[in-house]
Write a protein that holds these residues in place. Sequence first.
Motif, PDB file in Angstrom:
ATOM      1  N   CYS A 254      -4.737   2.014  -8.561  1.00  0.00           N
ATOM      2  CA  CYS A 254      -4.627   3.337  -7.949  1.00  0.00           C
ATOM      3  C   CYS A 254      -6.019   3.771  -7.508  1.00  0.00           C
ATOM      4  N   LEU A 255      -6.156   4.123  -6.224  1.00  0.00           N
ATOM      5  CA  LEU A 255      -7.431   4.613  -5.680  1.00  0.00           C
ATOM      6  C   LEU A 255      -7.281   6.082  -5.337  1.00  0.00           C
TER       7      LEU A 255
ATOM      8  N   VAL B 180       0.857  -1.181   0.000  1.00  0.00           N
ATOM      9  CA  VAL B 180       0.000   0.000   0.000  1.00  0.00           C
ATOM     10  C   VAL B 180       0.895   1.233   0.000  1.00  0.00           C
ATOM     11  N   GLU B 181       0.706   2.129  -0.972  1.00  0.00           N
ATOM     12  CA  GLU B 181       1.546   3.331  -1.033  1.00  0.00           C
ATOM     13  C   GLU B 181       0.724   4.560  -0.703  1.00  0.00           C
ATOM     14  N   GLY B 182       1.237   5.400   0.190  1.00  0.00           N
ATOM     15  CA  GLY B 182       0.545   6.639   0.552  1.00  0.00           C
ATOM     16  C   GLY B 182       1.528   7.774   0.788  1.00  0.00           C
TER      17      GLY B 182
ATOM     18  N   VAL C 131       4.684   8.877  -7.970  1.00  0.00           N
ATOM     19  CA  VAL C 131       4.857   7.468  -7.612  1.00  0.00           C
ATOM     20  C   VAL C 131       3.544   6.692  -7.704  1.00  0.00           C
ATOM     21  N   SER C 132       2.420   7.323  -7.346  1.00  0.00           N
ATOM     22  CA  SER C 132       1.129   6.622  -7.415  1.00  0.00           C
ATOM     23  C   SER C 132       0.823   6.156  -8.833  1.00  0.00           C
ATOM     24  N   GLY C 133       1.215   6.954  -9.817  1.00  0.00           N
ATOM     25  CA  GLY C 133       1.021   6.538 -11.199  1.00  0.00           C
ATOM     26  C   GLY C 133       2.070   5.533 -11.642  1.00  0.00           C
TER      27      GLY C 133
ATOM     28  N   THR D 188      -1.985   1.924  -4.795  1.00  0.00           N
ATOM     29  CA  THR D 188      -1.447   3.270  -4.587  1.00  0.00           C
ATOM     30  C   THR D 188      -2.615   4.197  -4.299  1.00  0.00           C
ATOM     31  N   LEU D 189      -2.406   5.112  -3.339  1.00  0.00           N
ATOM     32  CA  LEU D 189      -3.504   5.945  -2.843  1.00  0.00           C
ATOM     33  C   LEU D 189      -3.193   7.407  -3.101  1.00  0.00           C
TER      34      LEU D 189
END
Lengths: 255, 255, 255, 255
Positions: free
Chosen positions: A184-185, A20-22, A167-169, A121-122
Amino acid sequence: MKKTFVRRLKDLSLESPILVEGLPGVGHVGKLVAEHLIEELKAEKIIEIYSPHFPPQVLVQSDGTVRQVRNEIYAYKGADGEPDLLILVGDYQSATNEGHYELTGIFLDIAEEFGVRRIYTLGGYGTGQFVEPQVIGATNRSELVEEMKSLGVVFHENEPGGGIIGVSGLLVGLGGLRGIDAVCLMGTTSGYLVDPKSAHAVLKVLCKAIGIEVRTQALEERAAEMERIVSKLQEMERAQVPYESGGEEDLRYIG
Amino acid sequence: MKKTFVRRLKDLSLESPILVEGLPGVGHVGKLVAEHLIEELKAEKIIEIYSPHFPPQVLVQSDGTVRQVRNEIYAYKGADGEPDLLILVGDYQSATNEGHYELTGIFLDIAEEFGVRRIYTLGGYGTGQFVEPQVIGATNRSELVEEMKSLGVVFHENEPGGGIIGVSGLLVGLGGLRGIDAVCLMGTTSGYLVDPKSAHAVLKVLCKAIGIEVRTQALEERAAEMERIVSKLQEMERAQVPYESGGEEDLRYIG
Amino acid sequence: MKKTFVRRLKDLSLESPILVEGLPGVGHVGKLVAEHLIEELKAEKIIEIYSPHFPPQVLVQSDGTVRQVRNEIYAYKGADGEPDLLILVGDYQSATNEGHYELTGIFLDIAEEFGVRRIYTLGGYGTGQFVEPQVIGATNRSELVEEMKSLGVVFHENEPGGGIIGVSGLLVGLGGLRGIDAVCLMGTTSGYLVDPKSAHAVLKVLCKAIGIEVRTQALEERAAEMERIVSKLQEMERAQVPYESGGEEDLRYIG
Amino acid sequence: MKKTFVRRLKDLSLESPILVEGLPGVGHVGKLVAEHLIEELKAEKIIEIYSPHFPPQVLVQSDGTVRQVRNEIYAYKGADGEPDLLILVGDYQSATNEGHYELTGIFLDIAEEFGVRRIYTLGGYGTGQFVEPQVIGATNRSELVEEMKSLGVVFHENEPGGGIIGVSGLLVGLGGLRGIDAVCLMGTTSGYLVDPKSAHAVLKVLCKAIGIEVRTQALEERAAEMERIVSKLQEMERAQVPYESGGEEDLRYIG
């Protein structure tokens, strides 16, 4: 220090974890969700990442000591059928284009090393409007689109129109090139303020998606507080520009 | 010259020296202190550092010759129980983010090579106000906070809020990652002018901290002269904007 | 991913192909031509190029999936005496100066590997005026100038005065240093809008030059539609600034 | 092409040549002098330097062909007691800080390879005033200051105050670190226009310094023409702002 440096704090074995990335971004939506998860799950920090692509800066902490700006990866060993998690958070994203690519490559190397089976990814998706948040999705495989739709995630054709930056993309795009499923949310958010309400919406979807339950009280309290601030701002807006205002939810000029 | 180049002028052995850094920054506070120390202690230049991260520039000296912009390290062998010192000064800090990281890495390599036991980085902390200078601290170990407090150094919670940027911050942050004790001493200063008065305040704390005595007359004279300039500016300010001025010490618009 | 990455999708042997480049640029003229060729010829994608010099971005596609921004090379095996083609298209050109040089070097490596016998780079040349498009040329060998003139390509002395910037220029300049013949064809265009009419003019010259025939209906339809938009804009312009307008074709302030 | 590329056109042996640098800069003074020398001496091009630090650009020549932007080194074998010369010219200087350092390093490598005994770098020094040009000097050894003074070169204490930026500065500064004698000659110039008159002044000093005679007619004619343009500009200035003008020579607002 000419190169990005990955500092391992703890050796840990996880079972096909979910990453999970935030990292910081629009409305700090992703960051709020990821930090909330770390706190509620009492996840453990296992990796620190230092990079010349981050600003040349230390942050001063409440006790007078400093720490070098960095990204961090926390681990959570799931209980009772919960999945194992890796959670990526940090002070900054890269300050350079090339750094985004390099750091994402490093994050994906770590993901592969742990046998990550899926990446979430958030982030936030700035709309310029104060409205009820939706959760917009994007994935790197069409089957994942259907799966996400069944969880209430919204897919607008070709939206976000400007693509997903940072980074999310890249974790979704470059992850796909390595054969790692990624979603990606993005919580819709005004884009003007830190948005715990949008984060709350994203958290609910994420928890359903990965099959984990966490308390959401802390985030809801911050959201309620932010609601009060926004109401105040909107009142002020109405008072100031009674005739010109394009709409009550439109606060484009506050930013 | 594609890479930073360390030029050794003299081979010298020092005993667990203390590294003092005073590169250009806010109010040139750190630079004033470090150059004052070099002059008063008659420290000897032992290293020059040239880097493509500095501006592509030479400086013209009073005799018509030029010198390449650079950073320099001076050495002082302490007498009578004084510690040995390395003093880092220079014309510029890096012009790029990455350069700050690379150069700090090189400075720390040199520190380790000499067995440096502690680093003091010196700087200014811009407040926008002309008031009596305080010395604000930040360290990379909480024991050092207590030690500094006992010398009159002030620690405000989470201040500076924007963190510490540049070599003064990175030497403390990245130094900590290498296990080297480091303290950043920042003299508060308006941020508009070179500030020998703030430098004087920092010098006094530094001398106590490292156990060295130096004359401070030169710095005090420059401080007195600067006081006169500031008084003049404040007078002009009062004369010009008698009603709007937010406060007598506030010279935000002079910069 | 610290380096540009060339992803081969299909191994194919071509006979001394011609390389046609149409990356995004002024009026998207080159991109429109190259994408039209790919569609009409049903050319096949054989190479994808990913680079940290592109923006750190993914694009969201109509089905909710994303794709990493990239450049692409398509191949076409000519029928009945037609030449074989390589067609270079993409989402972006490099975001950095150095990246333009690196990517052009990679494109030329691929060109040499396939034994490319000539390169055509396509672009727009912004004139600030809405007029009938001309096709301006530039080459890396004087014999090619004569050949192009015989096809109706216009050569103005020392024009474009600012030179040719980006991959369209570098493929010709650096291609020449490797002994590869190259021609740049630039359709004049206002520079304010995507210009399918200018693209149509370039396409006609290109087809004659390489000896290939393709239908141009799709491009003509888009051109007709754009004509209507431009007429509308010019009408609005006339209505708004009846006295000050410097000339009917001059829409410098719309851009 | 990821790296700077030195292309040797001709192998030549020179006897302790003098290197003269005249790359583009303030008033194009250095460029005018160096190109004049090349033309008058019929110097021969022996080296081309291509670099990703130059703009990603080709220039279109009068015959419709292009050439990649580059730097060039010409050689002149002196006759009758004249020294041998290397003359460095080009379309651009580096577009990045780091590139200035890298390219200067490459120029110095070439200088050492040819056994260069002295470097003259030529440039303009912008003063904001239209006055008779002086030739200001800076060197990397104090003996050279005296020698230059004897030729009429002017040395103002610590001037230029901002140092010397770009290759003209770095060749002197970094040249000194390699033990190569170097002199920078700067013609004072308004800084607003290409200045052949200032170039003429620099040329005269340079020729005396290196012991070479060349015709200066071409440069004088261009200077006379530019004089007429400047007179015209000053007249216009006087006509437009009869009262506010700070002085007849002051054309600060034309730029």
